[in-house]
Design an enzyme around this catalytic site. Sequence first.
Site, PDB file in Angstrom:
ATOM      1  N   ARG A  98     -66.586  40.141 -53.065  1.00  0.00           N
ATOM      2  CA  ARG A  98     -66.414  40.801 -54.353  1.00  0.00           C
ATOM      3  C   ARG A  98     -65.380  41.916 -54.231  1.00  0.00           C
ATOM      4  O   ARG A  98     -65.318  42.629 -53.222  1.00  0.00           O
ATOM      5  CB  ARG A  98     -67.760  41.382 -54.785  1.00  0.00           C
ATOM      6  CG  ARG A  98     -67.787  42.022 -56.177  1.00  0.00           C
ATOM      7  CD  ARG A  98     -67.608  41.001 -57.249  1.00  0.00           C
ATOM      8  NE  ARG A  98     -67.992  41.534 -58.568  1.00  0.00           N
ATOM      9  CZ  ARG A  98     -67.487  41.107 -59.713  1.00  0.00           C
ATOM     10  NH1 ARG A  98     -66.571  40.167 -59.721  1.00  0.00           N
ATOM     11  NH2 ARG A  98     -67.897  41.602 -60.862  1.00  0.00           N
ATOM     12  N   THR A 117     -63.675  32.864 -64.033  1.00  0.00           N
ATOM     13  CA  THR A 117     -64.299  32.240 -62.868  1.00  0.00           C
ATOM     14  C   THR A 117     -64.109  30.724 -62.798  1.00  0.00           C
ATOM     15  O   THR A 117     -63.787  30.057 -63.780  1.00  0.00           O
ATOM     16  CB  THR A 117     -65.809  32.539 -62.707  1.00  0.00           C
ATOM     17  OG1 THR A 117     -66.539  31.879 -63.717  1.00  0.00           O
ATOM     18  CG2 THR A 117     -66.092  33.997 -62.744  1.00  0.00           C
ATOM     19  N   THR A 149     -63.231  34.162 -58.802  1.00  0.00           N
ATOM     20  CA  THR A 149     -62.859  34.733 -60.101  1.00  0.00           C
ATOM     21  C   THR A 149     -61.698  35.712 -60.010  1.00  0.00           C
ATOM     22  O   THR A 149     -61.471  36.329 -58.966  1.00  0.00           O
ATOM     23  CB  THR A 149     -64.075  35.464 -60.709  1.00  0.00           C
ATOM     24  OG1 THR A 149     -63.751  35.943 -62.013  1.00  0.00           O
ATOM     25  CG2 THR A 149     -64.502  36.638 -59.852  1.00  0.00           C
ATOM     26  N   GLU A 197     -61.741  37.400 -63.119  1.00  0.00           N
ATOM     27  CA  GLU A 197     -62.443  37.951 -64.279  1.00  0.00           C
ATOM     28  C   GLU A 197     -61.924  37.377 -65.581  1.00  0.00           C
ATOM     29  O   GLU A 197     -62.216  36.247 -65.878  1.00  0.00           O
ATOM     30  CB  GLU A 197     -62.421  39.486 -64.304  1.00  0.00           C
ATOM     31  CG  GLU A 197     -63.692  40.132 -64.857  1.00  0.00           C
ATOM     32  CD  GLU A 197     -63.861  40.047 -66.369  1.00  0.00           C
ATOM     33  OE1 GLU A 197     -62.884  40.217 -67.109  1.00  0.00           O
ATOM     34  OE2 GLU A 197     -64.994  39.807 -66.803  1.00  0.00           O
ATOM     35  N   GLU A 221     -61.140  43.008 -62.501  1.00  0.00           N
ATOM     36  CA  GLU A 221     -62.568  42.949 -62.204  1.00  0.00           C
ATOM     37  C   GLU A 221     -63.305  44.251 -62.459  1.00  0.00           C
ATOM     38  O   GLU A 221     -64.529  44.257 -62.653  1.00  0.00           O
ATOM     39  CB  GLU A 221     -62.752  42.538 -60.744  1.00  0.00           C
ATOM     40  CG  GLU A 221     -63.991  41.739 -60.488  1.00  0.00           C
ATOM     41  CD  GLU A 221     -63.964  40.398 -61.193  1.00  0.00           C
ATOM     42  OE1 GLU A 221     -64.840  40.191 -62.053  1.00  0.00           O
ATOM     43  OE2 GLU A 221     -63.090  39.586 -60.895  1.00  0.00           O
ATOM     44  N   ASP A 245     -65.976  44.816 -65.119  1.00  0.00           N
ATOM     45  CA  ASP A 245     -67.376  44.414 -64.965  1.00  0.00           C
ATOM     46  C   ASP A 245     -68.295  45.607 -64.719  1.00  0.00           C
ATOM     47  O   ASP A 245     -69.520  45.460 -64.737  1.00  0.00           O
ATOM     48  CB  ASP A 245     -67.533  43.406 -63.822  1.00  0.00           C
ATOM     49  CG  ASP A 245     -67.242  41.987 -64.265  1.00  0.00           C
ATOM     50  OD1 ASP A 245     -67.037  41.759 -65.473  1.00  0.00           O
ATOM     51  OD2 ASP A 245     -67.223  41.082 -63.406  1.00  0.00           O
ATOM     52  N   SER A 293     -71.729  41.501 -60.743  1.00  0.00           N
ATOM     53  CA  SER A 293     -71.234  40.173 -61.102  1.00  0.00           C
ATOM     54  C   SER A 293     -72.363  39.358 -61.717  1.00  0.00           C
ATOM     55  O   SER A 293     -73.540  39.713 -61.594  1.00  0.00           O
ATOM     56  CB  SER A 293     -70.699  39.465 -59.850  1.00  0.00           C
ATOM     57  OG  SER A 293     -70.392  38.113 -60.120  1.00  0.00           O
ATOM     58  N   SER A 294     -71.994  38.269 -62.387  1.00  0.00           N
ATOM     59  CA  SER A 294     -72.977  37.280 -62.844  1.00  0.00           C
ATOM     60  C   SER A 294     -72.834  35.961 -62.108  1.00  0.00           C
ATOM     61  O   SER A 294     -73.545  34.997 -62.425  1.00  0.00           O
ATOM     62  CB  SER A 294     -72.810  37.032 -64.348  1.00  0.00           C
ATOM     63  OG  SER A 294     -73.046  38.208 -65.079  1.00  0.00           O
ATOM     64  N   GLY A 323     -68.062  31.037 -66.343  1.00  0.00           N
ATOM     65  CA  GLY A 323     -68.527  31.421 -67.673  1.00  0.00           C
ATOM     66  C   GLY A 323     -68.949  32.855 -67.856  1.00  0.00           C
ATOM     67  O   GLY A 323     -69.677  33.161 -68.804  1.00  0.00           O
TER      68      GLY A 323
END
Length: 575
Positions: free
Chosen positions: A96, A391, A409, A411, A428, A431, A455-456, A477
């Site tokens: 990340r 992503t 990703t 973003e 990013e 986020d 993050s998701s 998504g």
Amino acid sequence: MTRLILLLLLLALPVRAQEPEPRAGVAQRQMVAAANPLAAQAGLAMLRAGGAAIDAAIAAQAMLGLVEPQSSGLGGGALLLHWDAAGHALSAWDGRETAPAATPPGLFLRDGHPLEYREAAVGGRAVGVPGALRMLEAAHRVHGRLPWAQLFAPAIAAAEEGFAISPRLAALIALDADRLRRDPQARAYFLQSDGRPLPEGHLLRNPALAATLRAIAEQGADALHRGPIAAEIAGAVRGSANPGLLTTDDLAGYAPVRREAVCGPYRVFIICGFPPPSSGGVAVLQIMALLAHQDMASLEPRGGPVDARAVDAAHLLGEAGRLAFADRNRYLADPDHVAVPLRGLLEPAYLMHRAQLIDHDRALAAPRPGNPLWQRGHAPASQPPQPEAGTSHLSIVDAAGNAVALTTTIEDLFGARLMVRGFLLNNELTDFSFLPEIEGRPVANRVGPAKRPRSSMSPTIVFGADGLPLAVLGSAGGSRIIGHVAQTLVALLDWGMEPQAAVSLPRVGALNAWLELEAGTGAAALAPALEARGFPVTLRTMTSGLHAIRIIRGPEGQRLLGGADPRREGVAIGD
């Protein structure tokens, strides 16, 4: 030597790049499911050359950065779940992005008020330190078989020789042309000389990216994080019209983290996902734990207004998701900077209590976060909803039984719209919560120096009662990834669907307090019945990017079934 390797790899590919392939795949030994046929082919070429799953993942990711630049690439981050079949070990590799060291808490405030998302996202302000390449390099040292340089050969060849712009990429270039033209390199690459977007089918070459990948092949991730490329990245960020704070020291100091996956039971299975700073693994596990108290197998998965079982299925997916999002928005953030009550959020008694909040006849008026055990100090404020996008995901199983679930990703669509050396930089940092505190209480996911934004992304591996992987999946998504993955798990594990059917289902899932239904599908027809039960419902076009592999073991040997989301351009291919 490099040309020889390229020739051998290209000969190993099953079809020409321009020829269409079916999305679903069936194989016995090895498989790659990715968001673009060229990426899947690059990964499969590595497997055919004797490579491991991580080798295939690196080759596929390098290709995705070329052919799907709007979603991922060298300028972004990635989260990787890796199953080591020989050692029976699961690793979570965190690539990340991090905030630059000089990042202030009010990065996205002006006069005490949060910026509009687009104002924050475009330009250098929201660019985090890229982490994907460093992480993949670290994982390759542990799990890889093929030489590092070999993994970049397919993407280098495609960047030099060119690839045909796909329908999806052409449509997205046209959609975002006004922002892309603000950056000279992005304008020159994505737009024609008269400023019009490049059309579908245009042969697009990227010699700058080919040169960057050659440097990486020779020097490793240092080629990106130190030296002239790093200097150009920092210069682009700090010199943009919306400048950021990234420095060459930030790039040189980036380090990936090897974390412990989060796992939980679901019926006779064990589901494992990515831990914080991703909220995906925890939220998916919470959703599945709440649904474990329901008879999901008896419900109807496909939607439509005539079957009450379809309404009930959407109701339960929605309520479990809304409760999980309430916890996510309050508690989940970078655990290296914030106390995260991870054990409490996944504790069976806590999840049993949360499950009892679900009423089969009526939606909760306002789902609230719970009070998990092991929480230290006062609870943080809940982060207000804000956009998340972008992503790509790829799933891989190799001939030795190793498995990779990689979500990657930059973003937003085309990230920060800043291009350097043939690749786009991320945005990013958007986020993070734009508000560092609310009513005097800090937000867990507030901005901080060297901190990873929440993050998701939800790379997921499911294990059977024998302790071996039986499904590898994930999705693109933004924050909708959580619902996409949870619904697909129910489809695979409760409804007995094959991967292609599961990833093609009409999408139903929560986004914060809302229940979202996929427009133009049978799911949309459920809206009146769900609204009558008190749900706030919205219909929208879904751009999930699910890629799943199901591993079936039996007396006659192993069988791999793959599925690629029809909403994108991916395929699942194997041997």
